[in-house]
Design a protein around this motif. Structure first.
Motif, PDB file in Angstrom:
ATOM      1  N   HIS A  10      50.249  13.985  42.198  1.00 11.34           N
ATOM      2  CA  HIS A  10      50.590  13.093  43.308  1.00 11.34           C
ATOM      3  C   HIS A  10      51.123  11.791  42.727  1.00 11.34           C
ATOM      4  O   HIS A  10      50.978  11.517  41.537  1.00 11.34           O
ATOM      5  N   LYS A  20      42.124   9.464  50.680  1.00 14.37           N
ATOM      6  CA  LYS A  20      42.427  10.749  51.315  1.00 14.37           C
ATOM      7  C   LYS A  20      41.326  11.775  51.051  1.00 14.37           C
ATOM      8  O   LYS A  20      40.959  12.538  51.931  1.00 14.37           O
ATOM      9  N   GLU A  84      47.228  24.145  51.372  1.00 15.52           N
ATOM     10  CA  GLU A  84      48.039  23.598  52.464  1.00 15.52           C
ATOM     11  C   GLU A  84      47.633  22.163  52.784  1.00 15.52           C
ATOM     12  O   GLU A  84      48.491  21.277  52.924  1.00 15.52           O
ATOM     13  N   VAL A  85      46.333  21.912  52.892  1.00 17.58           N
ATOM     14  CA  VAL A  85      45.855  20.565  53.203  1.00 17.58           C
ATOM     15  C   VAL A  85      46.202  19.588  52.074  1.00 17.58           C
ATOM     16  O   VAL A  85      46.700  18.490  52.329  1.00 17.58           O
ATOM     17  N   ASP A  87      48.610  19.824  49.796  1.00 15.57           N
ATOM     18  CA  ASP A  87      50.054  19.612  49.743  1.00 15.57           C
ATOM     19  C   ASP A  87      50.497  18.647  50.836  1.00 15.57           C
ATOM     20  O   ASP A  87      51.300  17.749  50.599  1.00 15.57           O
ATOM     21  N   ARG A  88      49.959  18.807  52.028  1.00 17.42           N
ATOM     22  CA  ARG A  88      50.336  17.930  53.150  1.00 17.42           C
ATOM     23  C   ARG A  88      49.844  16.506  52.920  1.00 17.42           C
ATOM     24  O   ARG A  88      50.589  15.541  53.070  1.00 17.42           O
ATOM     25  N   GLU A  89      48.580  16.353  52.550  1.00 15.81           N
ATOM     26  CA  GLU A  89      47.993  15.033  52.408  1.00 15.81           C
ATOM     27  C   GLU A  89      48.526  14.261  51.191  1.00 15.81           C
ATOM     28  O   GLU A  89      48.685  13.049  51.245  1.00 15.81           O
ATOM     29  N   SER A  91      51.457  14.498  49.853  1.00 16.80           N
ATOM     30  CA  SER A  91      52.873  14.157  49.947  1.00 16.80           C
ATOM     31  C   SER A  91      53.127  13.040  50.947  1.00 16.80           C
ATOM     32  O   SER A  91      54.207  12.508  51.029  1.00 16.80           O
ATOM     33  N   ALA A  92      52.097  12.684  51.701  1.00 21.32           N
ATOM     34  CA  ALA A  92      52.254  11.664  52.745  1.00 21.32           C
ATOM     35  C   ALA A  92      52.197  10.268  52.167  1.00 21.32           C
ATOM     36  O   ALA A  92      51.637   9.991  51.175  1.00 21.32           O
TER      37      ALA A  92
END
Length: 92
Positions: A10, A20, A84-85, A87-89, A91-92
């Motif tokens: 990240h 996060k 999935e969680v 990758d989403r969190e 990248s935000a």
């Protein structure tokens, strides 16, 4: 017993990544009765049938999850949801 390991880079910095991870732990505590605590930059968590840790660094998150016998049959689905969680969190 199944072991799930997920490693993600990240560019959030350690404070944002820790924040996060904390929010994720709070959600898991509400939804799945997970107990957690920070030890340095490592978030350790546990519930009946599962335990693990999330190690947070300046540019990487490393998750390790150990599943007991009953949850082991769902390890593929659990790993996919974790990925999935994260990758989403991250990248935000």
């Amino acid at each position: 017993m199944a072991k799930i390991t997920v490693d993600r880079p990240h560019n959030l910095g350690i404070e944002a990544a820790r924040s996060k991870a904390e929010k994720l732990a709070e959600r898991l505590a509400r939804e799945y009765d997970v107990r957690y605590q920070w030890k340095g930059d490592t978030l350790e968590f546990k519930r009946s049938g599962a335990d693990g840790r999330i190690e947070v660094s300046e540019d990487r998150v490393h998750l390790q999850l150990n599943l007991g016998l009953l949850l082991s049959v769902m390890s593929g689905k659990i790993k996919s949801e974790i990925e999935e969680v994260l990758d989403r969190e991250l990248s935000a």
